[in-house]
Write a protein that holds these residues in place. Sequence first.
Motif, PDB file in Angstrom:
ATOM      1  N   THR A 222     -55.264  -6.787 -37.965  1.00 36.64           N
ATOM      2  CA  THR A 222     -55.777  -5.362 -37.705  1.00 36.64           C
ATOM      3  C   THR A 222     -54.442  -4.140 -37.332  1.00 36.64           C
ATOM      4  O   THR A 222     -53.885  -3.238 -38.109  1.00 36.64           O
ATOM      5  CB  THR A 222     -57.057  -4.717 -37.357  1.00 36.64           C
ATOM      6  N   VAL A 226     -52.019  -0.843 -39.108  1.00 33.07           N
ATOM      7  CA  VAL A 226     -52.672   0.424 -38.967  1.00 33.07           C
ATOM      8  C   VAL A 226     -52.172   0.986 -38.731  1.00 33.07           C
ATOM      9  O   VAL A 226     -52.019   2.509 -38.965  1.00 33.07           O
ATOM     10  CB  VAL A 226     -53.359  -0.041 -36.953  1.00 33.07           C
ATOM     11  N   ARG A 257     -58.448   4.150 -35.706  1.00 37.00           N
ATOM     12  CA  ARG A 257     -58.636   3.058 -35.798  1.00 37.00           C
ATOM     13  C   ARG A 257     -60.074   3.340 -36.155  1.00 37.00           C
ATOM     14  O   ARG A 257     -60.628   2.186 -36.930  1.00 37.00           O
ATOM     15  CB  ARG A 257     -59.165   2.053 -34.316  1.00 37.00           C
ATOM     16  N   GLN A 261     -61.076   0.864 -39.522  1.00 37.71           N
ATOM     17  CA  GLN A 261     -62.871  -0.185 -39.524  1.00 37.71           C
ATOM     18  C   GLN A 261     -63.138  -0.213 -41.046  1.00 37.71           C
ATOM     19  O   GLN A 261     -63.827  -0.300 -41.719  1.00 37.71           O
ATOM     20  CB  GLN A 261     -63.610  -0.298 -38.279  1.00 37.71           C
TER      21      GLN A 261
END
Length: 361
Positions: A222, A226, A257, A261
């Motif tokens: 991630t 990001v 974030r 997700q």
Amino acid sequence: MITESALQHSCSTKLGQKQRNDDMQQQASEATAALEEPPSILWGLDPAFCAFSRLYVCDILTMKESCQVTVDDGTGVITCLCWKNEKWTEQGDLGTSEAGVMAGGAPGGFNPVTALKALKQAQLDSSRLEIGELLRVRGTLKTSRRSEREIMASTYYKVNDPVMAAQIAWMMEAPQLYRECYDKPFQPQTSTAGASVTSRLGKATGILKSFLNDNAVSRFRTLDVVDLLQPLFPSEPQTASTSQEPVAGPSVSQQLRQLLQEALQILQDEGSVFLKVKSQDKVYHVTEQDKDLLMATKDIIREDSRREKYAEKGCHILHILSAVRQRYSCNVSKAALELVLRSLEYNSDIISTSDNYYTMI
């Protein structure tokens, strides 16, 4: 002096003008109705469109047909077409044939022949309609060959209402439905905040897909992606006033974030990425770039296709999925396996023998 031919010509001219005026008014009214009617693509958004609306007969009879595409309730009379099954039109003694086969039940005990006969008789009685009986009818509207509005009944049954309780409840419920639903024009509501979130999520998913495809990424974390979504959160200009209190809510980093997700979850649902091992440090594998997964799937199909059970038709996708989860990773989804099989079939490594069955070439 006006001759007869001149008089006839004058009358025919007036009649022609009147006919044209009537046609123009009809076209204008149809155009106005077409403008007032919402586009057909929006019909499905109206909850009343897909539901069986409880309307007065008088409103059904005066309902205007779309420019794009005998029951009495006290407000009017409309014809209902009820198609009856042939078995209810058969005459004769019900249960006669069964009686010859199953007769001889214990006296005073349960007789299945008698019970079956009573059940059929009750069903037959419920399908026989008499004038003056109370019915509940559900169906669709249509126009008959005589250009009369009628109901094609899909369901109808008699209602036992000796004290008129059902009729009173209906006459009290119908006005409320009209006030709260039917009389209100349908206006699709769009939420600006909801549309903004949906648009941002779609953009984030597109950014991740483009990054993975353009760079042929096989695995990532991630933290590696990001920053790609940072342009979706433009920084607000700082004001000179320092007396303003900060607005409560999630910070930009928290929103970033959360958006990442949700976008990754969409890619997982589509099968584009998967987690080979679920751990705190999540490492996502790109399905079509995972050579080990492609090789494991191909080996499973090759080995099992040699077995007599799968030699003729091939291996079913669920069998392949179970074997892949045992041999490679238990987190491989069916959507991810479908992408792998499509890639192998595109490269002529395997072929599809039938729907969801695969074998080696």
